[in-house]
Design a protein around this motif. Structure first.
Motif, PDB file in Angstrom:
ATOM      1  N   VAL A 269       0.869  -1.173   0.000  1.00  0.00           N
ATOM      2  CA  VAL A 269       0.000   0.000   0.000  1.00  0.00           C
ATOM      3  C   VAL A 269       0.907   1.224   0.000  1.00  0.00           C
ATOM      4  CG1 VAL A 269      -1.715   1.284   1.353  1.00  0.00           C
ATOM      5  CG2 VAL A 269      -1.818  -1.204   1.268  1.00  0.00           C
ATOM      6  N   GLY A 270       0.530   2.236  -0.760  1.00  0.00           N
ATOM      7  CA  GLY A 270       1.324   3.452  -0.833  1.00  0.00           C
ATOM      8  C   GLY A 270       1.399   4.160   0.509  1.00  0.00           C
ATOM      9  N   VAL A 271       2.429   4.963   0.663  1.00  0.00           N
ATOM     10  CA  VAL A 271       2.640   5.735   1.883  1.00  0.00           C
ATOM     11  C   VAL A 271       2.337   7.196   1.565  1.00  0.00           C
ATOM     12  CG1 VAL A 271       4.347   6.465   3.587  1.00  0.00           C
ATOM     13  CG2 VAL A 271       4.396   4.130   2.698  1.00  0.00           C
ATOM     14  N   ARG A 272       1.479   7.809   2.373  1.00  0.00           N
ATOM     15  CA  ARG A 272       1.088   9.202   2.160  1.00  0.00           C
ATOM     16  C   ARG A 272       1.521  10.043   3.352  1.00  0.00           C
ATOM     17  NH1 ARG A 272      -2.264   9.859  -2.091  1.00  0.00           N
ATOM     18  NH2 ARG A 272      -3.053   7.951  -3.021  1.00  0.00           N
ATOM     19  N   ASP A 273       1.720  11.345   3.112  1.00  0.00           N
ATOM     20  CA  ASP A 273       2.059  12.250   4.200  1.00  0.00           C
ATOM     21  C   ASP A 273       0.774  12.755   4.856  1.00  0.00           C
ATOM     22  OD1 ASP A 273       1.039  14.259   2.557  1.00  0.00           O
ATOM     23  OD2 ASP A 273       2.981  15.172   2.149  1.00  0.00           O
ATOM     24  N   ALA A 274       0.922  13.629   5.847  1.00  0.00           N
ATOM     25  CA  ALA A 274      -0.233  14.121   6.600  1.00  0.00           C
ATOM     26  C   ALA A 274      -1.221  14.882   5.716  1.00  0.00           C
ATOM     27  CB  ALA A 274       0.235  15.017   7.743  1.00  0.00           C
ATOM     28  N   SER A 275      -0.749  15.424   4.595  1.00  0.00           N
ATOM     29  CA  SER A 275      -1.620  16.151   3.672  1.00  0.00           C
ATOM     30  C   SER A 275      -2.269  15.238   2.644  1.00  0.00           C
ATOM     31  CB  SER A 275      -0.815  17.228   2.932  1.00  0.00           C
ATOM     32  OG  SER A 275      -0.227  18.112   3.842  1.00  0.00           O
TER      33      SER A 275
ATOM     34  N   GLY B 233       8.452   9.517  11.064  1.00  0.00           N
ATOM     35  CA  GLY B 233       7.621   9.031  12.158  1.00  0.00           C
ATOM     36  C   GLY B 233       6.643   7.927  11.814  1.00  0.00           C
ATOM     37  N   TYR B 234       6.827   7.268  10.687  1.00  0.00           N
ATOM     38  CA  TYR B 234       5.940   6.159  10.340  1.00  0.00           C
ATOM     39  C   TYR B 234       6.258   4.969  11.228  1.00  0.00           C
ATOM     40  CZ  TYR B 234       4.472   8.786   6.292  1.00  0.00           C
ATOM     41  OH  TYR B 234       3.949   9.757   5.484  1.00  0.00           O
ATOM     42  N   GLY B 235       5.225   4.369  11.771  1.00  0.00           N
ATOM     43  CA  GLY B 235       5.420   3.223  12.655  1.00  0.00           C
ATOM     44  C   GLY B 235       5.410   1.897  11.937  1.00  0.00           C
TER      45      GLY B 235
ATOM     46  N   ARG C 289      -2.775   8.631  11.794  1.00  0.00           N
ATOM     47  CA  ARG C 289      -1.708   7.753  12.269  1.00  0.00           C
ATOM     48  C   ARG C 289      -0.444   8.564  12.572  1.00  0.00           C
ATOM     49  NH1 ARG C 289      -2.385   2.770  11.134  1.00  0.00           N
ATOM     50  NH2 ARG C 289      -3.307   3.162   9.097  1.00  0.00           N
ATOM     51  N   ILE C 290      -0.081   9.482  11.682  1.00  0.00           N
ATOM     52  CA  ILE C 290       1.122  10.303  11.874  1.00  0.00           C
ATOM     53  C   ILE C 290       0.953  11.219  13.081  1.00  0.00           C
ATOM     54  CG2 ILE C 290       2.501  12.166  10.870  1.00  0.00           C
ATOM     55  CD1 ILE C 290       1.973  10.825   8.135  1.00  0.00           C
ATOM     56  N   ALA C 291      -0.228  11.839  13.200  1.00  0.00           N
ATOM     57  CA  ALA C 291      -0.478  12.736  14.334  1.00  0.00           C
ATOM     58  C   ALA C 291      -0.409  11.973  15.654  1.00  0.00           C
ATOM     59  CB  ALA C 291      -1.832  13.416  14.182  1.00  0.00           C
ATOM     60  N   ALA C 292      -0.989  10.781  15.685  1.00  0.00           N
ATOM     61  CA  ALA C 292      -0.962   9.972  16.911  1.00  0.00           C
ATOM     62  C   ALA C 292       0.464   9.557  17.255  1.00  0.00           C
ATOM     63  CB  ALA C 292      -1.852   8.741  16.748  1.00  0.00           C
ATOM     64  N   THR C 293       1.223   9.155  16.251  1.00  0.00           N
ATOM     65  CA  THR C 293       2.617   8.761  16.482  1.00  0.00           C
ATOM     66  C   THR C 293       3.427   9.929  17.019  1.00  0.00           C
ATOM     67  OG1 THR C 293       2.493   7.098  14.731  1.00  0.00           O
ATOM     68  CG2 THR C 293       4.692   7.808  15.400  1.00  0.00           C
TER      69      THR C 293
ATOM     70  N   ILE D 180       2.510  10.562  20.667  1.00  0.00           N
ATOM     71  CA  ILE D 180       3.092   9.535  21.548  1.00  0.00           C
ATOM     72  C   ILE D 180       4.583   9.791  21.743  1.00  0.00           C
ATOM     73  CG2 ILE D 180       3.673   7.078  21.703  1.00  0.00           C
ATOM     74  CD1 ILE D 180       0.910   6.566  20.336  1.00  0.00           C
ATOM     75  N   LYS D 181       5.285  10.108  20.655  1.00  0.00           N
ATOM     76  CA  LYS D 181       6.722  10.406  20.773  1.00  0.00           C
ATOM     77  C   LYS D 181       6.948  11.601  21.691  1.00  0.00           C
ATOM     78  CE  LYS D 181       8.691   8.621  16.518  1.00  0.00           C
ATOM     79  NZ  LYS D 181       9.396   8.959  15.281  1.00  0.00           N
ATOM     80  N   GLU D 182       6.130  12.634  21.522  1.00  0.00           N
ATOM     81  CA  GLU D 182       6.258  13.831  22.359  1.00  0.00           C
ATOM     82  C   GLU D 182       6.042  13.488  23.832  1.00  0.00           C
ATOM     83  OE1 GLU D 182       4.026  18.110  22.979  1.00  0.00           O
ATOM     84  OE2 GLU D 182       3.969  17.182  21.008  1.00  0.00           O
ATOM     85  N   THR D 183       5.076  12.621  24.090  1.00  0.00           N
ATOM     86  CA  THR D 183       4.803  12.191  25.459  1.00  0.00           C
ATOM     87  C   THR D 183       6.009  11.463  26.049  1.00  0.00           C
ATOM     88  OG1 THR D 183       2.448  12.019  24.985  1.00  0.00           O
ATOM     89  CG2 THR D 183       3.260  10.818  26.912  1.00  0.00           C
TER      90      THR D 183
END
Length: 102
Positions: free
Chosen positions: A17-23, A46-48, A71-75, A78-81
């Motif tokens: 499956v293709g990988v897309r950015d936040a936009s 930051g892709y998990g 997914r990117i926003a959640a990752t 979590i990293k920030e936390t």
């Protein structure tokens, strides 16, 4: 296809499956064979995990549960936390040592 953690992805694996950015822009299309540079950039962004084509799981259908932006926003959250927690842990550790020595 099978979902594989980016840390476990190896050079030569093919994206299912293709990988897309936040936009929503396509960064890597389906069928792209991953190389070391692509894998490193996925980690930096930051892709998990990514979907990988696999003979043993070729009959398992792909179902999108979350948008890539979510997914990117959640990752990132979590990293920030974890970063904040690590900083706080260092402060607590140094305070504990000071209290023990006192």
């Amino acid at each position: 296809m099978i979902q594989v953690a980016v840390d476990s992805v190896r050079k030569g694996m093919r994206l299912g499956v293709g990988v897309r950015d936040a936009s929503g822009h396509l960064l890597l299309g389906p069928g792209v064979i991953l190389n070391e540079e692509y894998i490193a950039r996925l980690k930096v962004r930051g892709y998990g995990a990514v979907w990988i084509e696999d003979q043993d799981t070729g009959d398992i259908p792909y179902e999108e549960n979350l948008s890539e932006a979510t997914r990117i926003a959640a990752t990132a959250a979590i990293k920030e936390t974890f970063v904040m927690t690590a900083k706080d842990a260092q402060v607590l550790k140094s305070q504990s040592v000071s209290e023990i020595r006192a």
